[in-house]
Design a protein around this motif. Structure first.
Motif, PDB file in Angstrom:
ATOM      1  N   ILE A  91      12.845 -21.240 -21.056  1.00 14.66           N
ATOM      2  CA  ILE A  91      13.514 -20.077 -21.634  1.00 14.66           C
ATOM      3  C   ILE A  91      14.030 -19.155 -20.529  1.00 14.66           C
ATOM      4  O   ILE A  91      15.192 -18.729 -20.536  1.00 14.66           O
ATOM      5  CB  ILE A  91      12.550 -19.313 -22.557  1.00 14.66           C
ATOM      6  N   LEU A  92      13.154 -18.857 -19.555  1.00 19.05           N
ATOM      7  CA  LEU A  92      13.531 -17.909 -18.506  1.00 19.05           C
ATOM      8  C   LEU A  92      14.543 -18.499 -17.534  1.00 19.05           C
ATOM      9  O   LEU A  92      15.485 -17.820 -17.113  1.00 19.05           O
ATOM     10  CB  LEU A  92      12.283 -17.446 -17.755  1.00 19.05           C
ATOM     11  N   GLU A  93      14.348 -19.771 -17.165  1.00 17.47           N
ATOM     12  CA  GLU A  93      15.256 -20.346 -16.164  1.00 17.47           C
ATOM     13  C   GLU A  93      16.651 -20.550 -16.737  1.00 17.47           C
ATOM     14  O   GLU A  93      17.651 -20.383 -16.028  1.00 17.47           O
ATOM     15  CB  GLU A  93      14.691 -21.658 -15.624  1.00 17.47           C
ATOM     16  N   SER A  94      16.737 -20.893 -18.009  1.00 17.83           N
ATOM     17  CA  SER A  94      18.066 -21.036 -18.607  1.00 17.83           C
ATOM     18  C   SER A  94      18.772 -19.687 -18.667  1.00 17.83           C
ATOM     19  O   SER A  94      19.983 -19.593 -18.418  1.00 17.83           O
ATOM     20  CB  SER A  94      17.960 -21.658 -20.002  1.00 17.83           C
ATOM     21  N   THR A  95      18.013 -18.623 -18.967  1.00 23.88           N
ATOM     22  CA  THR A  95      18.601 -17.285 -18.984  1.00 23.88           C
ATOM     23  C   THR A  95      19.030 -16.865 -17.579  1.00 23.88           C
ATOM     24  O   THR A  95      20.128 -16.327 -17.376  1.00 23.88           O
ATOM     25  CB  THR A  95      17.597 -16.266 -19.544  1.00 23.88           C
ATOM     26  N   ALA A  96      18.167 -17.113 -16.591  1.00 20.13           N
ATOM     27  CA  ALA A  96      18.492 -16.749 -15.209  1.00 20.13           C
ATOM     28  C   ALA A  96      19.716 -17.515 -14.721  1.00 20.13           C
ATOM     29  O   ALA A  96      20.571 -16.953 -14.018  1.00 20.13           O
ATOM     30  CB  ALA A  96      17.299 -17.034 -14.302  1.00 20.13           C
ATOM     31  N   THR A  97      19.822 -18.773 -15.090  1.00 18.57           N
ATOM     32  CA  THR A  97      20.957 -19.576 -14.645  1.00 18.57           C
ATOM     33  C   THR A  97      22.248 -19.094 -15.295  1.00 18.57           C
ATOM     34  O   THR A  97      23.320 -19.089 -14.661  1.00 18.57           O
ATOM     35  CB  THR A  97      20.713 -21.062 -14.946  1.00 18.57           C
ATOM     36  N   ALA A  98      22.168 -18.654 -16.555  1.00 20.76           N
ATOM     37  CA  ALA A  98      23.342 -18.081 -17.220  1.00 20.76           C
ATOM     38  C   ALA A  98      23.780 -16.797 -16.526  1.00 20.76           C
ATOM     39  O   ALA A  98      24.979 -16.578 -16.297  1.00 20.76           O
ATOM     40  CB  ALA A  98      23.022 -17.804 -18.692  1.00 20.76           C
ATOM     41  N   LEU A  99      22.824 -15.948 -16.177  1.00 19.01           N
ATOM     42  CA  LEU A  99      23.151 -14.723 -15.449  1.00 19.01           C
ATOM     43  C   LEU A  99      23.772 -15.044 -14.088  1.00 19.01           C
ATOM     44  O   LEU A  99      24.733 -14.401 -13.657  1.00 19.01           O
ATOM     45  CB  LEU A  99      21.896 -13.870 -15.263  1.00 19.01           C
ATOM     46  N   ALA A 100      23.210 -16.063 -13.428  1.00 21.78           N
ATOM     47  CA  ALA A 100      23.734 -16.451 -12.117  1.00 21.78           C
ATOM     48  C   ALA A 100      25.178 -16.919 -12.221  1.00 21.78           C
ATOM     49  O   ALA A 100      26.002 -16.615 -11.350  1.00 21.78           O
ATOM     50  CB  ALA A 100      22.866 -17.541 -11.506  1.00 21.78           C
ATOM     51  N   ALA A 101      25.505 -17.651 -13.279  1.00 19.47           N
ATOM     52  CA  ALA A 101      26.873 -18.136 -13.439  1.00 19.47           C
ATOM     53  C   ALA A 101      27.868 -16.981 -13.524  1.00 19.47           C
ATOM     54  O   ALA A 101      29.002 -17.086 -13.059  1.00 19.47           O
ATOM     55  CB  ALA A 101      26.976 -19.006 -14.694  1.00 19.47           C
ATOM     56  N   ALA A 102      27.423 -15.878 -14.113  1.00 18.11           N
ATOM     57  CA  ALA A 102      28.301 -14.712 -14.234  1.00 18.11           C
ATOM     58  C   ALA A 102      28.358 -13.886 -12.957  1.00 18.11           C
ATOM     59  O   ALA A 102      29.356 -13.207 -12.705  1.00 18.11           O
ATOM     60  CB  ALA A 102      27.827 -13.841 -15.400  1.00 18.11           C
ATOM     61  N   ARG A 103      27.303 -13.955 -12.134  1.00 16.20           N
ATOM     62  CA  ARG A 103      27.180 -13.015 -11.022  1.00 16.20           C
ATOM     63  C   ARG A 103      27.235 -13.644  -9.633  1.00 16.20           C
ATOM     64  O   ARG A 103      27.365 -12.940  -8.638  1.00 16.20           O
ATOM     65  CB  ARG A 103      25.842 -12.272 -11.151  1.00 16.20           C
ATOM     66  N   ILE A 104      27.127 -14.953  -9.538  1.00 17.38           N
ATOM     67  CA  ILE A 104      26.948 -15.588  -8.235  1.00 17.38           C
ATOM     68  C   ILE A 104      28.141 -15.333  -7.310  1.00 17.38           C
ATOM     69  O   ILE A 104      29.302 -15.384  -7.732  1.00 17.38           O
ATOM     70  CB  ILE A 104      26.699 -17.105  -8.420  1.00 17.38           C
ATOM     71  N   SER A 105      27.815 -15.043  -6.054  1.00 12.97           N
ATOM     72  CA  SER A 105      28.859 -14.807  -5.045  1.00 12.97           C
ATOM     73  C   SER A 105      29.203 -16.121  -4.349  1.00 12.97           C
ATOM     74  O   SER A 105      28.503 -17.139  -4.505  1.00 12.97           O
ATOM     75  CB  SER A 105      28.362 -13.799  -4.014  1.00 12.97           C
ATOM     76  N   ARG A 106      30.256 -16.099  -3.541  1.00  6.68           N
ATOM     77  CA  ARG A 106      30.639 -17.303  -2.796  1.00  6.68           C
ATOM     78  C   ARG A 106      29.534 -17.726  -1.833  1.00  6.68           C
ATOM     79  O   ARG A 106      29.234 -18.914  -1.702  1.00  6.68           O
ATOM     80  CB  ARG A 106      31.935 -17.054  -2.029  1.00  6.68           C
ATOM     81  N   ALA A 107      28.929 -16.746  -1.178  1.00  6.88           N
ATOM     82  CA  ALA A 107      27.861 -17.062  -0.223  1.00  6.88           C
ATOM     83  C   ALA A 107      26.653 -17.651  -0.938  1.00  6.88           C
ATOM     84  O   ALA A 107      26.023 -18.607  -0.457  1.00  6.88           O
ATOM     85  CB  ALA A 107      27.457 -15.804   0.547  1.00  6.88           C
ATOM     86  N   GLN A 108      26.301 -17.105  -2.094  1.00 10.40           N
ATOM     87  CA  GLN A 108      25.165 -17.630  -2.852  1.00 10.40           C
ATOM     88  C   GLN A 108      25.466 -19.027  -3.382  1.00 10.40           C
ATOM     89  O   GLN A 108      24.592 -19.905  -3.375  1.00 10.40           O
ATOM     90  CB  GLN A 108      24.834 -16.675  -4.003  1.00 10.40           C
ATOM     91  N   LEU A 109      26.694 -19.243  -3.827  1.00  7.16           N
ATOM     92  CA  LEU A 109      27.078 -20.570  -4.309  1.00  7.16           C
ATOM     93  C   LEU A 109      27.034 -21.581  -3.166  1.00  7.16           C
ATOM     94  O   LEU A 109      26.603 -22.731  -3.354  1.00  7.16           O
ATOM     95  CB  LEU A 109      28.474 -20.517  -4.927  1.00  7.16           C
ATOM     96  N   ALA A 110      27.423 -21.166  -1.980  1.00  5.69           N
ATOM     97  CA  ALA A 110      27.379 -22.062  -0.819  1.00  5.69           C
ATOM     98  C   ALA A 110      25.942 -22.467  -0.513  1.00  5.69           C
ATOM     99  O   ALA A 110      25.673 -23.621  -0.141  1.00  5.69           O
ATOM    100  CB  ALA A 110      27.999 -21.379   0.391  1.00  5.69           C
ATOM    101  N   GLU A 111      24.999 -21.531  -0.674  1.00  8.65           N
ATOM    102  CA  GLU A 111      23.591 -21.857  -0.451  1.00  8.65           C
ATOM    103  C   GLU A 111      23.100 -22.873  -1.475  1.00  8.65           C
ATOM    104  O   GLU A 111      22.387 -23.830  -1.137  1.00  8.65           O
ATOM    105  CB  GLU A 111      22.747 -20.582  -0.521  1.00  8.65           C
ATOM    106  N   VAL A 112      23.466 -22.685  -2.733  1.00  6.17           N
ATOM    107  CA  VAL A 112      23.102 -23.642  -3.783  1.00  6.17           C
ATOM    108  C   VAL A 112      23.665 -25.020  -3.441  1.00  6.17           C
ATOM    109  O   VAL A 112      22.974 -26.043  -3.547  1.00  6.17           O
ATOM    110  CB  VAL A 112      23.641 -23.173  -5.161  1.00  6.17           C
TER     111      VAL A 112
END
Length: 239
Positions: A107-128
């Motif tokens: 429940i929590l990780e799916s919510t966190a991942t949805a929030l990340a999709a809306a907020r993730i920066s280029r630098a954070q996406l590069a780390e992923v």
């Protein structure tokens, strides 16, 4: 001497609640030094021994910290410090309780991942992407485990919710994940897991919260399904 948790309604438990109320109301601020044990006991009308036990309990919980030669201080009350006990629960849980923890994590990780999709920066996406590529480049379970933890940790960090991140960090027991990866290796399920990670990554790249939510829920759901299948037979001991 063996220490036991205070029972409900005891003087020590009431002292704990009074100290928490003082902190919650701003009577004691993060980083502030507590009055002496004697002063607090007199202020709250309890014995020094009960106050000592209350301080000890709140220190274990990360609310207070003892500084040698200086006294007792309120911590910065950061979520990561206050929620460390989740990690103990995850490491020590077995059987059906582990399934329950995975349900919470889904429940929590799916919510966190949805929030990340809306907020993730280029630098954070590069780390992923860095950790995703590292997982794809090896079949070594230890390396995969390390990058899997970092992959999910980077996504949760991108969600920008420190409290949720602290809870998920506690629920993401390395011991349990190691057991899952060994099981996946035996079942030849690495490729399926790689596809799940790639699906999460695509949703992040597209900044699609609902796709990210579904991908993360399905990914943790696969771990749940694996664990349930393990519980259907003899449960191997945790490493």
């Amino acid at each position: 001497m063996e220490q036991t948790a205070p029972q409900k309604g005891t003087v020590t438990e009431r002292a704990i609640e009074q100290l928490k109320a003082m902190i919650g109301s701003g009577g004691l601020e993060p980083g502030q030094r507590l009055p002496t044990e004697r002063e607090l006991a007199a202020q709250l009308g309890i014995s020094r021994s009960s106050m000592r036990e209350a301080i000890r309990a709140l220190t274990v919980l990360g609310v207070l910290e003892a500084r040698h030669g200086s006294g007792i201080y309120v911590t910065q009350l950061e979520a990561g410090d206050l929620l460390e006990t989740f990690g103990v629960v995850a490491d020590l849980s077995r059987g059906p309780q582990l399934v329950e923890l995975l349900e919470v994590r889904r429940i929590l990780e799916s919510t966190a991942t949805a929030l990340a999709a809306a907020r993730i920066s280029r630098a954070q996406l590069a780390e992923v992407e860095e950790h995703l590529a590292a997982m794809d480049a090896t079949d070594d379970p230890e390396e995969i485990l390390s990058h899997d933890l970092a992959f999910h940790r980077a996504i949760v960090a991108a969600a920008g919710n420190e409290t949720m991140a602290a809870i998920l960090e506690g629920l993401s027991s390395r011991t349990f994940r190691a057991r899952v990866w060994r099981g996946y290796q035996e079942e030849g399920a690495f490729e399926r897991t790689r596809r799940e990670h790639a699906r999460i990554h695509r949703a992040l790249v597209a900044h699609d919260p609902e796709a990210a939510r579904a991908a993360a829920a399905a990914h943790v759901g696969e771990v749940e399904a694996w664990l349930r299948s393990q519980l259907a037979g003899p449960v191997p001991p945790l490493p």
